[in-house]
Enzyme design. Structure first.
Site, short mmCIF file in Angstrom:
data_model
loop_
_atom_site.label_atom_id
_atom_site.label_comp_id
_atom_site.label_asym_id
_atom_site.label_seq_id
_atom_site.Cartn_x
_atom_site.Cartn_y
_atom_site.Cartn_z
N GLU A 201 0.83 -1.22 0.00
CA GLU A 201 0.00 0.00 0.00
C GLU A 201 0.85 1.26 0.00
OE1 GLU A 201 -4.32 -0.95 2.06
OE2 GLU A 201 -2.97 0.41 3.06
N HIS B 219 8.67 -26.68 -1.78
CA HIS B 219 8.08 -27.82 -2.49
C HIS B 219 6.93 -27.40 -3.38
CE1 HIS B 219 10.39 -30.82 -0.08
NE2 HIS B 219 10.48 -29.76 0.70
N LYS C 160 -14.16 -0.09 -3.77
CA LYS C 160 -15.27 0.30 -2.88
C LYS C 160 -16.32 1.06 -3.67
CE LYS C 160 -12.41 0.87 1.24
NZ LYS C 160 -11.84 1.85 2.16
#
Ligand code: PA5
Length: 446
Positions: free
Chosen positions: A287, A308, A422
């Site tokens: 951010e 792995h 948003k």
């Protein structure tokens, strides 16, 4: 006491010229932070936070935590992003790996999380777990208007009031929010909850050392005074630029590598307790730096588990990555590998060794292989996993992030990109006030 040590010897020669050349930029970036004259300077409250946290505030937080610990089997932290990741990172790093599988003990509640997703099953299953249980809620939102925690809090508050009664529920809810604004502040005032303030000048991702992180951490039974003291030591150690300043070294090295085409930084741990620390770190750097078309992409892996799965890519994929390894010097518990008379598994050559000796050789072997394969490697060594060390580590990464962001040429303290989803979500949900956006997005979907 210095509890963390940074080592860049396996990274610096990948971008030596850039590293040498960017010292002045690092000094300039640090001056901007200290003098408060860079972009986003309104959000520098975290810079002197550890040294300026009063013992009165810590006492009050410890008192609230003791009250919740006494009354609850579970304490649910409701928050998202910077309003929960720091607490979760510290609590997971200090807890038994299997803590969640033990029943809660008297005066030692389990800390759970809600409002960090919009999972219907997650919410319903949490309600199922809490049905008939004694629980409390710490609801955390700086803006006080974030949708995810608002939904979770509405549901959990209803459950708590049903189980404990409306009046008793008030003593079991604590709100951490802005001093004056936001729906959560209004609600907390009207309901009469105990509240804590998130300082205006501390952004969400830099807020773990405010009540946002400190209250849940204290509720989990950990020593917030030591955490803050560790951070204050790091604050003191990193006051001046120079070769001794670990924040400067880290910020310079990662920017030098970025200039050399290394666009992805992988935070590696060899201790599963640090998994959520990497989640906190990813928010902090993602951010802060990912803007204006720039920024190192912060990724993370748990080794040796992910060797792995991701090991092939890291060893052999596109050479655009570098690794920063969090290495814990000394595990808190000793467990040796036993001898086995039949030796059918063929591992008797390890008998008598600590498991950590094998882990450390995996770490060394991996480093050599990855460096040989063209992956620069920085190491951050932690003496041990305790509150003091984590306090140092948190402050180290925060300050390095501020320096690094300014070196990159972005404002490290805003997050304009977080709003885009948003706006669309509100438009799609037809939130009052979003009528125009609703019309526009519906037209797009036709
Ligand atoms: O770093 C940030 O600002 C965000 O990730 C916020 O922490 C997150 O969106 C939660 O915001 P709030 O605390 O206002 O509910």
């Amino acid at each position: 006491m210095k509890s963390i040590e940074i080592n860049i010897q396996d990274a610096v020669y990948f971008a030596e010229k850039q590293y040498e050349a960017n010292q002045a930029a690092a000094v300039e970036a640090m001056a901007k932070l200290h003098e408060g004259n860079g972009e986003g300077a309104d959000f520098l409250g975290w810079l002197n936070l550890p040294s300026s946290t009063s013992s009165e505030l810590l006492d009050r937080i410890n008192k609230t935590a003791a009250r919740l610990r006494e009354a609850c089997e579970y304490v649910v932290c409701v928050g998202i992003g910077g309003s929960y990741l720091g607490a979760k990172a510290v609590i997971a790093a200090l807890s038994d790996n299997f803590a969640d599988f033990y029943a809660p003990q008297p005066k030692n509640p389990k800390v759970l999380y809600a409002g960090q997703n919009i999972g219907e099953e997650y919410t319903a299953e949490l309600e199922k777990l809490l049905a008939g249980k004694k629980f409390g809620i710490i609801v955390i939102s700086k803006s006080g208007t974030t949708t995810e925690p608002a939904i979770a809090f509405r549901i959990l508050k209803e459950l708590l009031e049903k189980q404990a009664g409306k009046e008793a529920a008030k003593d079991l809810i604590v709100a951490v929010t802005d001093e004056k604004k936001g729906a959560l502040r209004t609600l907390a005032t009207q309901e009469g909850y105990e509240t804590y303030i998130i300082p205006d000048n501390v952004g969400g991702r830099f807020s773990v050392l405010t009540p946002v992180g400190l209250l849940p951490i204290a509720c989990a039974g950990f020593d917030i005074n030591k955490l803050v003291a560790g951070a204050a030591e790091m604050e003191n150690t990193t006051l001046h630029p120079g070769a001794e300043n670990p924040c400067e070294i880290y910020a310079r090295m990662r920017n030098a590598l970025y200039q050399d085409g290394k666009k992805i930084e992988i935070l590696v741990n060899y201790n599963p307790k640090l998994h959520y620390f990497a989640e906190w770190w990813k928010q902090l750097y993602g951010e802060s730096e990912g803007k204006d078309g720039k920024g190192i992409f912060p990724a993370s892996v748990d080794f040796t588990t992910d060797l792995h799965s991701m090991g092939q890519w890291i060893q052999d994929g596109e050479r655009t990555i570098f690794e920063t390894v969090l290495s814990v010097k000394e595990p808190a518990i000793t467990r040796r590998i036993p001898e086995d008379a039949a030796n059918l598994d063929g591992i008797n050559y390890l008998a008598g060794k600590r498991i950590d000796e094998v882990n450390k050789m995996a770490e060394l072997g991996t480093k050599i292989a990855h460096v040989d394969g063209g992956v620069p490697n920085m190491k951050i060594e932690l003496n041990k996993l305790d509150e003091h060390t984590l306090g140092q580590l948190i402050y180290f990464f925060e300050k390095a992030c501020g320096i690094s962001g300014y070196m990159l040429g972005v404002n490290p303290f805003n997050q304009p990109g977080v709003e885009a989803y948003k706006k669309n979500m509100f438009a799609l949900l037809e939130k009052p006030g979003y009528e125009k956006e609703t019309e526009a997005i519906k037209a797009k979907l036709k």
